[in-house]
Design a protein around this motif. Structure first.
Motif, short mmCIF file in Angstrom:
data_model
loop_
_atom_site.label_atom_id
_atom_site.label_comp_id
_atom_site.label_asym_id
_atom_site.label_seq_id
_atom_site.Cartn_x
_atom_site.Cartn_y
_atom_site.Cartn_z
N ILE A 23 45.11 39.62 62.05
CA ILE A 23 45.04 38.49 61.12
C ILE A 23 45.74 37.28 61.73
O ILE A 23 46.68 37.43 62.52
CB ILE A 23 45.69 38.88 59.77
N ALA A 24 45.25 36.09 61.39
CA ALA A 24 45.90 34.87 61.85
C ALA A 24 47.29 34.77 61.23
O ALA A 24 47.47 35.09 60.05
CB ALA A 24 45.06 33.65 61.47
N VAL A 25 48.26 34.35 62.01
CA VAL A 25 49.64 34.25 61.53
C VAL A 25 49.73 33.40 60.28
O VAL A 25 50.46 33.73 59.33
CB VAL A 25 50.56 33.70 62.65
N ASN A 26 49.00 32.29 60.24
CA ASN A 26 49.10 31.39 59.09
C ASN A 26 48.47 31.94 57.82
O ASN A 26 48.55 31.33 56.76
CB ASN A 26 48.50 30.01 59.41
N LYS A 27 47.85 33.12 57.91
CA LYS A 27 47.28 33.78 56.73
C LYS A 27 47.95 35.13 56.45
O LYS A 27 47.45 35.91 55.65
CB LYS A 27 45.77 33.98 56.92
N ALA A 28 49.08 35.38 57.09
CA ALA A 28 49.69 36.71 57.04
C ALA A 28 50.80 36.84 56.00
O ALA A 28 51.46 37.88 55.94
CB ALA A 28 50.24 37.07 58.42
N LEU A 145 58.13 42.81 56.62
CA LEU A 145 57.39 41.95 55.71
C LEU A 145 57.28 40.54 56.29
O LEU A 145 58.28 39.98 56.73
CB LEU A 145 58.09 41.90 54.35
N ILE A 146 56.09 39.98 56.27
CA ILE A 146 55.88 38.63 56.78
C ILE A 146 56.19 37.62 55.68
O ILE A 146 55.50 37.55 54.66
CB ILE A 146 54.45 38.44 57.30
N THR A 147 57.25 36.86 55.90
CA THR A 147 57.72 35.83 54.97
C THR A 147 57.36 34.46 55.52
O THR A 147 56.92 34.34 56.67
CB THR A 147 59.24 35.93 54.81
N PRO A 148 57.57 33.38 54.74
CA PRO A 148 57.32 32.04 55.29
C PRO A 148 58.14 31.77 56.55
O PRO A 148 57.63 31.18 57.52
CB PRO A 148 57.75 31.12 54.13
N ALA A 149 59.41 32.19 56.56
CA ALA A 149 60.24 31.99 57.75
C ALA A 149 59.70 32.78 58.94
O ALA A 149 59.72 32.30 60.09
CB ALA A 149 61.68 32.38 57.46
N ALA A 150 59.21 34.00 58.68
CA ALA A 150 58.64 34.81 59.77
C ALA A 150 57.42 34.13 60.36
O ALA A 150 57.23 34.13 61.58
CB ALA A 150 58.28 36.21 59.24
N ILE A 151 56.59 33.54 59.50
CA ILE A 151 55.41 32.82 59.99
C ILE A 151 55.83 31.65 60.86
O ILE A 151 55.28 31.41 61.94
CB ILE A 151 54.55 32.35 58.80
N GLY A 152 56.85 30.91 60.41
CA GLY A 152 57.34 29.80 61.20
C GLY A 152 57.89 30.24 62.55
O GLY A 152 57.64 29.60 63.58
N PHE A 153 58.64 31.33 62.55
CA PHE A 153 59.23 31.83 63.80
C PHE A 153 58.15 32.29 64.77
O PHE A 153 58.20 31.98 65.98
CB PHE A 153 60.21 32.96 63.49
N LEU A 154 57.15 33.02 64.27
CA LEU A 154 56.05 33.47 65.13
C LEU A 154 55.31 32.28 65.72
O LEU A 154 54.96 32.26 66.91
CB LEU A 154 55.10 34.36 64.33
N ALA A 155 55.06 31.28 64.89
CA ALA A 155 54.33 30.09 65.36
C ALA A 155 55.12 29.36 66.44
O ALA A 155 54.54 28.89 67.43
CB ALA A 155 54.03 29.16 64.19
N CYS A 156 56.45 29.26 66.28
CA CYS A 156 57.24 28.53 67.28
C CYS A 156 57.31 29.28 68.59
O CYS A 156 57.67 28.71 69.62
CB CYS A 156 58.64 28.21 66.74
N LEU A 157 56.95 30.56 68.59
CA LEU A 157 56.88 31.34 69.82
C LEU A 157 55.48 31.32 70.42
O LEU A 157 55.22 31.95 71.44
CB LEU A 157 57.30 32.79 69.55
N GLY A 158 54.57 30.60 69.76
CA GLY A 158 53.20 30.49 70.27
C GLY A 158 52.30 31.63 69.88
O GLY A 158 51.17 31.75 70.37
#
Length: 390
Positions: A23-28, A145-158
């Motif tokens: 799944i896309a990170v921004n939809k997780a 669990l994927i939280t808003p902060a987790a999504i942000g952290f994953l995105a900042c790692l590319g």
């Protein structure tokens, strides 16, 4: 009829995890990781300034010549001498031989030089490369669990895609000739149907945002037909009503006729005794009592952990806490009691209107007191176990 702990054990044994999907990170949001994730880069990927100010080589001197500028997004190749500084902004690249950043509020500056009025400590305001995480380090373990902060952290790692457990598709089948949809005039002999919206709301608290509601009259043929179609399409089926022993309770018979294996029927508890739990292949079926308080109690105690387990959670049950009783409780039923209650930091109070049909006090309760079936008396001041609802 079985005891509460046995029922919970049977449900746990049959609540297998859902399949994995990418799944896309921004939809997780709200999903559970099905893999351990490792960082593809260091974060930050270079030394960054933590402040707007000036980068320099720390020394005893206070006056420095300003020889350049480093903005966020730049990659400065400037090499500083001991008497030189560079104007720098938050998040910007710190020159390789600079070791300290002084915040702009602590300098007197003109276009060509600065005077440091408050000398920072060595290395202050410089974020080291990999300060948050090093390349190859674990970002998140599986079952996180994927939280808003987790999504942000994953995105900042590319990271743009992750593997998660699918969320179960849930259907709610409501039975009863006496039920009418809220919003219209209430005919004599009818009641407004509330269990479906209540159960949908409860599902949302777990992260199941979408569920489908079906209705059927108290008729064996119609109930069998409805269940046949539903069982083909859903991972979890909740049936509301029609599971007791009345002349118009057809749910159990209809489930068995559709090949659902009965894993247990009836639990030694109050409220919520007449509950059926079964399975057809990987689909779980909970036939809940029609009385609203019984239905919601059994959702929190049994359905909630089953769905969380299927979603990939490791901690599946609602939190249990301990509090001191504000009044005595007598249990002559030989059943496990789940009593609607309100707790604060130290005490818990049993609420009025404990009937299985009543939601008025359930609506303000924040817990269920658990009174074991073999306990006849709980005295005022005694420490009891609560199932927290929030």
């Amino acid at each position: 009829m079985i005891q509460v702990e046995e029922a919970l054990s049977i449900i746990a044994q049959n609540s297998t995890k859902m399949p994995v999907q990418t799944i896309a990170v921004n939809k997780a949001l709200g999903y559970i990781l099905a893999e351990t994730i490792y960082s593809p880069i260091a974060m930050p990927p270079f030394r960054q300034s933590a402040m707007d100010g000036y980068a320099f080589i720390h020394s005893e001197r206070h006056q420095y010549d300003v020889i350049g500028l480093s903005q966020a997004g730049d990659h400065s190749k400037i090499k500083l001498k001991e008497n030189e500084a560079i104007r720098i902004f938050t998040g910007a690249f710190v020159p390789n031989n600079a070791d300290t950043v002084v915040m702009q509020e602590h300098v007197l500056a003109n276009e060509k030089s600065i005077l440091i009025t408050r000398m920072p400590e060595l290395y202050l305001n410089v974020r080291a490369k990999g300060e948050q995480i090093q390349e190859g380090e674990v970002v998140f373990e599986a079952n996180t669990l994927i939280t808003p902060a987790a999504i942000g952290f994953l995105a900042c790692l590319g990271i743009t895609e992750i593997n998660v457990f699918k969320k179960p598709k849930v259907a709610i089948l409501v039975t009863g000739n006496e039920l009418v949809k809220p919003g219209g005039k209430l005919p004599k002999g009818k009641i407004y149907e509330s269990n479906s919206v209540m159960l949908q709301a409860a599902l949302q608290t777990i992260g199941v945002k979408k569920s489908k509601v079906y209705t059927v009259k108290d008729n064996l043929k119609a109930t069998k037909k409805a269940l046949k179609a539903i069982l083909k399409k859903y991972d979890v089926v909740l049936v509301s009503g029609g599971i007791s022993v009345g002349d118009y309770d057809f749910v159990k018979e209809a489930l068995l006729a559709n090949g659902v294996e009965q894993l247990f029927y009836k639990i030694n508890q109050k409220p919520g005794k007449p509950m059926f739990f079964g399975a057809k292949k990987e689909t779980l079926v909970f036939a809940l009592p029609g009385n609203p308080a019984s239905s919601l109690t059994n959702f929190y105690v049994y359905v909630y952990p089953a769905i969380k387990a299927k979603m990939g959670f490791l901690d599946t049950h609602r939190t249990k806490i301990m509090r001191k009783l504000n009044q005595s409780i007598t249990n002559n039923s030989g059943k496990t009691l789940f009593l609607k209650a309100l707790y604060d930091e130290t005490n818990v109070t049993v609420l009025d209107s404990q009937s299985s049909a009543m939601l008025n006090t359930f609506a303000i309760a924040n817990s269920l007191i658990i009174v074991p079936n073999d306990v006849e008396t709980l005295k005022k001041g005694q420490i009891v176990t609560l199932l927290s609802l929030f």
